[in-house]
Write an enzyme that holds these catalytic residues in place. Structure first.
Site, PDB file in Angstrom:
ATOM      1  N   CYS A 116       0.819  -1.225   0.000  1.00  0.00           N
ATOM      2  CA  CYS A 116       0.000   0.000   0.000  1.00  0.00           C
ATOM      3  C   CYS A 116       0.848   1.268   0.000  1.00  0.00           C
ATOM      4  CB  CYS A 116      -0.920   0.018   1.213  1.00  0.00           C
ATOM      5  SG  CYS A 116      -1.961  -1.420   1.287  1.00  0.00           S
ATOM      6  N   HIS A 256      -3.275   7.055   2.533  1.00  0.00           N
ATOM      7  CA  HIS A 256      -3.742   5.770   2.011  1.00  0.00           C
ATOM      8  C   HIS A 256      -5.104   5.491   2.634  1.00  0.00           C
ATOM      9  CE1 HIS A 256      -4.258   1.665   1.073  1.00  0.00           C
ATOM     10  NE2 HIS A 256      -3.958   1.217   2.272  1.00  0.00           N
ATOM     11  N   ASN A 286     -10.436   0.154  -0.012  1.00  0.00           N
ATOM     12  CA  ASN A 286      -8.961   0.197   0.027  1.00  0.00           C
ATOM     13  C   ASN A 286      -8.425  -0.332  -1.306  1.00  0.00           C
ATOM     14  OD1 ASN A 286      -6.258  -0.464   0.427  1.00  0.00           O
ATOM     15  ND2 ASN A 286      -6.560  -1.283   2.493  1.00  0.00           N
TER      16      ASN A 286
HETATM   17  O1  UT7 Z   1      -4.062  -1.431   3.349  1.00  0.00           O
HETATM   18  C1  UT7 Z   1      -3.228  -1.974   4.332  1.00  0.00           C
HETATM   19  C2  UT7 Z   1      -3.563  -1.421   5.633  1.00  0.00           C
HETATM   20  N1  UT7 Z   1      -4.779  -2.036   6.123  1.00  0.00           N
HETATM   21  C3  UT7 Z   1      -5.349  -1.538   7.159  1.00  0.00           C
HETATM   22  O2  UT7 Z   1      -4.895  -0.547   7.661  1.00  0.00           O
HETATM   23  C4  UT7 Z   1      -6.517  -2.268   7.770  1.00  0.00           C
HETATM   24  C5  UT7 Z   1      -6.446  -2.148   9.269  1.00  0.00           C
HETATM   25  N2  UT7 Z   1      -7.484  -2.866   9.994  1.00  0.00           N
HETATM   26  C6  UT7 Z   1      -8.779  -2.509   9.973  1.00  0.00           C
HETATM   27  O3  UT7 Z   1      -9.166  -1.638   9.240  1.00  0.00           O
HETATM   28  C7  UT7 Z   1      -9.703  -3.169  10.947  1.00  0.00           C
HETATM   29  O4  UT7 Z   1      -8.955  -3.917  11.868  1.00  0.00           O
HETATM   30  C8  UT7 Z   1     -10.760  -4.110  10.282  1.00  0.00           C
HETATM   31  C9  UT7 Z   1     -11.785  -3.269   9.524  1.00  0.00           C
HETATM   32  C10 UT7 Z   1     -10.077  -5.080   9.356  1.00  0.00           C
HETATM   33  C11 UT7 Z   1     -11.509  -4.883  11.350  1.00  0.00           C
HETATM   34  O5  UT7 Z   1     -12.158  -4.005  12.239  1.00  0.00           O
HETATM   35  P1  UT7 Z   1     -12.019  -4.203  13.812  1.00  0.00           P
HETATM   36  O6  UT7 Z   1     -12.909  -3.221  14.448  1.00  0.00           O
HETATM   37  O7  UT7 Z   1     -10.551  -4.153  14.126  1.00  0.00           O
HETATM   38  O8  UT7 Z   1     -12.619  -5.629  14.023  1.00  0.00           O
HETATM   39  P2  UT7 Z   1     -11.938  -6.920  14.672  1.00  0.00           P
HETATM   40  O9  UT7 Z   1     -11.056  -7.588  13.682  1.00  0.00           O
HETATM   41  O10 UT7 Z   1     -11.368  -6.580  16.012  1.00  0.00           O
HETATM   42  O11 UT7 Z   1     -13.189  -7.814  14.913  1.00  0.00           O
HETATM   43  C12 UT7 Z   1     -14.229  -7.419  15.843  1.00  0.00           C
HETATM   44  C13 UT7 Z   1     -15.411  -8.323  15.619  1.00  0.00           C
HETATM   45  C14 UT7 Z   1     -15.048  -9.803  15.522  1.00  0.00           C
HETATM   46  O12 UT7 Z   1     -16.097 -10.560  16.118  1.00  0.00           O
HETATM   47  P3  UT7 Z   1     -15.894 -11.233  17.557  1.00  0.00           P
HETATM   48  O13 UT7 Z   1     -14.699 -12.120  17.397  1.00  0.00           O
HETATM   49  O14 UT7 Z   1     -15.646 -10.074  18.473  1.00  0.00           O
HETATM   50  O15 UT7 Z   1     -17.178 -11.931  17.748  1.00  0.00           O
HETATM   51  C15 UT7 Z   1     -15.051 -10.057  14.043  1.00  0.00           C
HETATM   52  O16 UT7 Z   1     -15.330 -11.399  13.736  1.00  0.00           O
HETATM   53  O17 UT7 Z   1     -16.031  -7.967  14.396  1.00  0.00           O
HETATM   54  C16 UT7 Z   1     -16.184  -9.152  13.600  1.00  0.00           C
HETATM   55  N3  UT7 Z   1     -16.090  -8.806  12.212  1.00  0.00           N
HETATM   56  C17 UT7 Z   1     -17.156  -8.515  11.462  1.00  0.00           C
HETATM   57  N4  UT7 Z   1     -18.461  -8.452  11.763  1.00  0.00           N
HETATM   58  C18 UT7 Z   1     -19.289  -8.123  10.766  1.00  0.00           C
HETATM   59  C19 UT7 Z   1     -14.979  -8.721  11.448  1.00  0.00           C
HETATM   60  N5  UT7 Z   1     -15.311  -8.378  10.201  1.00  0.00           N
HETATM   61  C20 UT7 Z   1     -16.658  -8.251  10.183  1.00  0.00           C
HETATM   62  C21 UT7 Z   1     -17.585  -7.921   9.186  1.00  0.00           C
HETATM   63  N6  UT7 Z   1     -18.894  -7.865   9.521  1.00  0.00           N
HETATM   64  N7  UT7 Z   1     -17.216  -7.651   7.926  1.00  0.00           N
END
Ligand code: UT7
Length: 333
Positions: A116, A256, A286
């Site tokens: 990225c 980004h 993204n």
């Molecule tokens: O381009 C390279 C750079 N990339 C980035 O900078 C991406 C950085 N990361 C992020 O943007 C975020 O971490 C994500 C958007 C990928 C995830 O968001 P988050 O708030 O960090 O969620 P999480 O991974 O901590 O997950 C929280 C909960 C989980 O459920 P449990 O385990 O707490 O029951 C996930 O399974 O949210 C759940 N979850 C979803 N729920 C509904 C994860 N993805 C989804 C989804 N829909 N799409």
């Protein structure tokens, strides 16, 4: 008057595919909701490349637009640097495929791999060639077909990514404008939090992915989130300090586009209002290395940046890699 060898952007161009993938369509593909995606990422829709179109064709459209915007012909380009994590081929490189497609017969062409942050790594590379007078006109083209490397059964990643291409032509610009300060960095020791295997896969790569499908992106989202939130503010401050300016002197930060919450966290750290952090995330998702040049082209088309404005472009991502560049905009409207 002495000739300036300061490097700066003299042309920009971009293209996004027509096809859209909306949050409500994703609701039918994985267990997710429009509300979750908007609240946790800020994304409403992404663009998806037609499956019959190779990436280099999309890259060539952005490249041609940037060359036209610079008032040049493809034959004027001395060097093409392409960035992508989703090339059509490992060889020929994307840059060579673009060279052929746009008929830039006088150019040398190679790719830079920094996920990225690719556009900023390419910008810093191109700048050296201009300032040491090796090349005069350099095309940077950043193009991604992330939909081809996305597992549409993995809700943690499939809601994030989209496709698109952005390009910039670098040349010599008036003193007092152009690239003022750039920082690029790599933290290879942390690279396993965001991976896209190709010809080799280890046990962790296989375990992290569904059904043994390994040529897809896997990410430890919260690790990458923490890294990105910290590094974005820090590196923006560092490039400003290098030039002796404060955030009040910056017209726009152009980051980004990964997650709206990352941009908000960085804005808080930098004490800068969100209306000076450019974002098109809502409509593009993204698009990895293409996101920054697509944003710059949009801002230029909308007349948001004027000659003399200072902007900071900032990226972070796989590798891990990060970078920022402070530019004084050199182009007239
Ligand atoms: O381009 C390279 C750079 N990339 C980035 O900078 C991406 C950085 N990361 C992020 O943007 C975020 O971490 C994500 C958007 C990928 C995830 O968001 P988050 O708030 O960090 O969620 P999480 O991974 O901590 O997950 C929280 C909960 C989980 O459920 P449990 O385990 O707490 O029951 C996930 O399974 O949210 C759940 N979850 C979803 N729920 C509904 C994860 N993805 C989804 C989804 N829909 N799409």
């Amino acid at each position: 008057m002495t000739q300036s060898y300061k490097a700066g952007i003299i042309g920009v161009g971009s293209v996004l595919p027509e096809k859209r993938l909306t949050n409500s369509q994703l609701e039918c593909m994985v267990e997710t909701s429009d509300e979750w995606i908007i609240k946790r990422t800020g994304i409403k829709e992404r663009r998806i490349i037609d499956e019959t179109v190779p990436l280099y064709k999309m890259a060539a459209i952005a490249a041609t637009r940037a060359i036209e915007d610079a008032g040049l012909q493809p034959s004027d380009i001395d060097l093409i640097i392409a960035t992508t994590v989703t090339p059509d081929y490992i060889t020929p490189s994307l840059s060579c495929l673009v060279q052929k497609e746009i008929e830039a017969a006088n150019a040398v062409a190679f790719d830079v791999s920094a996920a990225c942050t690719g556009f900023i790594f390419a910008l810093q590379t191109a700048r050296q060639f201009i300032e040491n007078r090796t090349y005069k006109n350099i095309l940077i083209v950043s193009a991604e077909a992330l939909s081809r490397a996305t597992d549409y059964k993995d809700r943690k990643t499939c809601v994030l990514f989209g496709d698109g291409a952005g390009a910039a032509v670098l040349g010599t610009v008036e003193d007092g404008t152009g690239i003022e300060s750039t920082i690029i960095g790599s933290i290879g020791s942390k690279g396993d939090v965001l991976t896209l295997p190709f010809l080799y896969t280890n046990q962790a790569d296989i375990q992290n992915r569904n059904e043994g499908k390994t040529q897809v992106i896997w990410m430890d989202g919260s690790e990458v989130f923490t890294f990105a939130s910290r590094i974005m503010g820090k590196v923006c401050q560092n490039v400003a300090d290098n030039v002796g300016v404060t955030m009040d002197d910056i017209a726009y930060i152009v980051p980004h586009q990964a997650n709206m919450r990352i941009l908000q966290n960085a804005a808080k750290r930098l004490n800068i209002s969100m209306d000076r952090i450019y974002s098109n995330l809502e409509n593009t998702g993204n698009i990895s290395s293409a996101s920054i040049p697509v944003c710059i082209d949009e801002m230029h088309s909308k007349g948001l940046i004027k000659k003399g404005d200072k902007i900071i472009i900032v990226g972070f991502g796989g590798g891990l890699t990060y970078g920022a560049s402070l530019l004084t905009w050199s182009k007239d409207d």
